[in-house]
Design an enzyme around this catalytic site. Structure first.
Site, mmCIF file in Angstrom:
data_model
loop_
_atom_site.group_PDB
_atom_site.id
_atom_site.type_symbol
_atom_site.label_atom_id
_atom_site.label_comp_id
_atom_site.label_asym_id
_atom_site.label_seq_id
_atom_site.Cartn_x
_atom_site.Cartn_y
_atom_site.Cartn_z
ATOM 1 N N GLU A 1 -10.487 66.403 52.968
ATOM 2 C CA GLU A 1 -10.367 67.527 53.895
ATOM 3 C C GLU A 1 -9.779 68.728 53.177
ATOM 4 O OE1 GLU A 1 -9.041 65.604 58.001
ATOM 5 O OE2 GLU A 1 -8.353 64.498 56.260
ATOM 6 N N HIS B 1 -10.576 65.306 63.693
ATOM 7 C CA HIS B 1 -10.985 64.863 62.347
ATOM 8 C C HIS B 1 -12.324 65.465 61.948
ATOM 9 C CE1 HIS B 1 -8.551 60.960 63.222
ATOM 10 N NE2 HIS B 1 -7.816 61.769 62.509
ATOM 11 N N HIS C 1 -13.448 57.457 60.770
ATOM 12 C CA HIS C 1 -12.227 57.941 60.118
ATOM 13 C C HIS C 1 -11.077 57.094 60.654
ATOM 14 C CE1 HIS C 1 -9.571 61.131 58.335
ATOM 15 N NE2 HIS C 1 -8.748 60.412 59.081
ATOM 16 N N ASN D 1 -1.838 69.472 54.647
ATOM 17 C CA ASN D 1 -2.404 68.661 55.721
ATOM 18 C C ASN D 1 -1.245 67.860 56.323
ATOM 19 O OD1 ASN D 1 -3.693 66.722 57.261
ATOM 20 N ND2 ASN D 1 -5.249 66.245 55.739
ATOM 21 N N GLY E 1 -4.074 57.973 62.753
ATOM 22 C CA GLY E 1 -4.937 58.438 63.848
ATOM 23 C C GLY E 1 -6.339 58.011 63.471
ATOM 24 N N ARG F 1 -0.835 55.220 69.222
ATOM 25 C CA ARG F 1 -1.519 55.732 70.428
ATOM 26 C C ARG F 1 -2.398 54.655 71.055
ATOM 27 N NH1 ARG F 1 -4.070 60.718 67.246
ATOM 28 N NH2 ARG F 1 -2.422 60.622 65.693
HETATM 29 P P1 AMP Z 1 -3.849 57.935 57.074
HETATM 30 O O1 AMP Z 1 -3.316 58.308 58.418
HETATM 31 O O2 AMP Z 1 -5.299 58.276 56.876
HETATM 32 O O3 AMP Z 1 -2.992 58.403 55.943
HETATM 33 O O4 AMP Z 1 -3.800 56.332 57.012
HETATM 34 C C1 AMP Z 1 -2.607 55.619 57.148
HETATM 35 C C2 AMP Z 1 -2.955 54.162 57.406
HETATM 36 O O5 AMP Z 1 -3.699 53.625 56.297
HETATM 37 C C3 AMP Z 1 -1.728 53.287 57.586
HETATM 38 O O6 AMP Z 1 -1.892 52.434 58.717
HETATM 39 C C4 AMP Z 1 -1.743 52.454 56.320
HETATM 40 O O7 AMP Z 1 -1.178 51.175 56.520
HETATM 41 C C5 AMP Z 1 -3.218 52.322 56.030
HETATM 42 N N1 AMP Z 1 -3.422 51.868 54.660
HETATM 43 C C6 AMP Z 1 -3.121 52.515 53.501
HETATM 44 N N2 AMP Z 1 -3.383 51.714 52.435
HETATM 45 C C7 AMP Z 1 -3.827 50.522 52.926
HETATM 46 C C8 AMP Z 1 -4.246 49.274 52.346
HETATM 47 N N3 AMP Z 1 -4.247 49.093 51.049
HETATM 48 N N4 AMP Z 1 -4.645 48.289 53.179
HETATM 49 C C9 AMP Z 1 -4.640 48.473 54.519
HETATM 50 N N5 AMP Z 1 -4.257 49.610 55.121
HETATM 51 C C10 AMP Z 1 -3.861 50.632 54.355
#
Ligand code: AMP
Length: 402
Positions: free
Chosen positions: A386, A181, A209, A7, A213, A242
């Site tokens: 996913e 998503h 989600h 992914n 993104g 974005r």
């Molecule tokens: P993804 O694209 O789904 O992998 O999500 C990435 C986002 O999740 C980033 O902005 C990270 O800062 C946020 N994220 C991951 N862990 C935490 C946390 N413990 N608290 C707040 N945001 C988080």
């Protein structure tokens, strides 16, 4: 059958190696983050072994996949002896346009189709394609399957997916809302229904989600009715880099004032906007929450803007569906940020959400109900998977069952 699921996101690669043979066994999984930034971090976990962390610079996705294969075959932390034990690879692909309505085996034509969609998803399709090409080189002849983020939303009715542009332009160029998503929205909505013993085919759900993104979807009677991302993944919520929904007139005005060509506009709305553009600090939610706590006003503003848009979409989708029974949070932010969930859900009493602040506080990366038992509208956190959906599709396609 051992299936590697890749992914590839804009700055991360999630992977899982699964063994699907009647049973679904996860052999190893991991997450490589901060690709192309610096101090990239790979966290690898093989079943029954300790977590393993590597910190090193990973400049691009090809280097990233090589590192993942090395770890999977390493003596100490690996789960296979050679890469040839991997029998198929499933890829999450962001945009399938109207070419791809379902998951498909990758061949030359499919690669061409994915490439044609690059301008529609400039941050993701190139990464997805790189993943496919790297695997071709590393394990020649291996069957690869593409699972598209757009296919779940193909149920949207025309009144939802069309833009108010001349209809002839839809006919000519297929300019319409596609949504993304899709694999995640469907998976978390179904899983929440299973946990709550609700009928996915009969209720009204909003899935959020929220990651680097981010998108929200309205799912009525098991079908996607609307979603916040559109023709490309730049629409809707404010995201890491974005801009989300914006008056197209503002783009015309800025292009003129800043002398931006198409490439310049693309860079502006996809890479320089959103949370990083507003805060001037970072696109990463953790950095922003830390900065806001220390009193940084622009970080606070970015967070307020993010949360406000999530609330607006949930409200709008409740109206569009004629009610709401369930809200699901997922994605890196949705699963981990109690702050974002609290800021959003505390404003949703008017649609029947009786939020449980205690259950929400500190909840990270676990499936849980975060409303009080009698809440008319339920709210759940569901960790998205996913990769499992992609592995199932890959297995079925490679074995001629789909
Ligand atoms: P993804 O694209 O789904 O992998 O999500 C990435 C986002 O999740 C980033 O902005 C990270 O800062 C946020 N994220 C991951 N862990 C935490 C946390 N413990 N608290 C707040 N945001 C988080």
């Amino acid at each position: 059958m051992k299936i590697l699921v890749l992914n590839c996101g804009s700055s991360s690669i999630k992977y899982q190696l699964l063994d699907l043979n009647g049973e679904e066994n996860l052999l190893a999984k991991g997450l490589l983050e901060r690709i192309g930034i610096n101090n990239s971090e790979l966290i690898h976990k093989a079943a029954g072994k300790e977590k393993y962390k590597i910190v090193q610079d990973v400049p691009d996705h090809t280097v990233g996949i090589n590192l993942i294969l090395k770890v999977l075959t390493s003596k100490e932390y690996g789960v296979i002896h050679t890469v040839n034990e991997i029998q198929a690879v499933g890829h999450r692909v962001a945009h399938g346009g109207e070419h791809f309505k379902k998951s498909t085996l990758v061949d030359k034509k499919v690669k061409q189709g994915i490439e044609e969609c690059i301008e529609l998803a400039p941050l993701h399709n190139p990464a997805n394609l790189k993943g496919i090409m790297s695997m071709e080189k590393l394990i020649p002849g291996i069957p690869q399957v593409a699972v598209f983020d757009t296919s779940f939303h193909q149920t949207m009715p025309a009144y939802s997916y069309l833009y108010g542009l001349p209809y002839s332009l839809y006919e000519k160029y297929k300019v319409r809302r596609y949504g993304f998503h899709g694999t995640s929205h469907k998976y978390v909505a179904q899983k929440a229904c299973n946990i709550l013993d609700l009928d996915f085919e009969k209720i009204k759900i909003v899935t959020c989600h929220l990651g680097n993104g981010a998108s929200v979807a309205a799912i009525k009677n098991g079908k996607s009715l609307d979603t916040s991302m559109g023709f490309t993944p730049v629409d809707g919520l404010i995201m890491g880099t974005r801009c989300g929904s914006i008056d197209p007139g503002a783009i015309l005005y800025l292009a003129k004032k800043e002398h931006l060509n198409l490439e310049g506009v693309n860079k502006l709305i996809n890479k320089e906007s959103g949370m990083v553009g507003i805060s001037g600090i970072s696109s990463d939610m953790r950095d922003l929450e830390d900065a806001a706590k220390k009193g940084n006003e622009r970080a606070k503003l970015a967070l307020d803007m993010f949360n406000f848009r999530v609330v607006k979409h949930i409200g709008a989708y409740s109206a569009a569906m004629g009610g709401i029974d369930l809200i699901v949070f997922t994605g890196g932010i949705g699963e981990n940020s109690s702050f974002v969930r609290k800021e959003v859900c505390s404003k949703l009493g008017f649609i029947g959400v009786d939020f449980d602040y205690d259950k929400n506080e500190g909840l990270r990366g676990k499936d849980a109900i975060i409303t009080k038992p009698d809440s008319k509208t339920k709210v759940m956190v569901i960790t998205t998977n996913e990769e499992l959906v992609i592995a199932r599709d890959t297995y079925n396609i490679v074995n001629g069952k789909l």
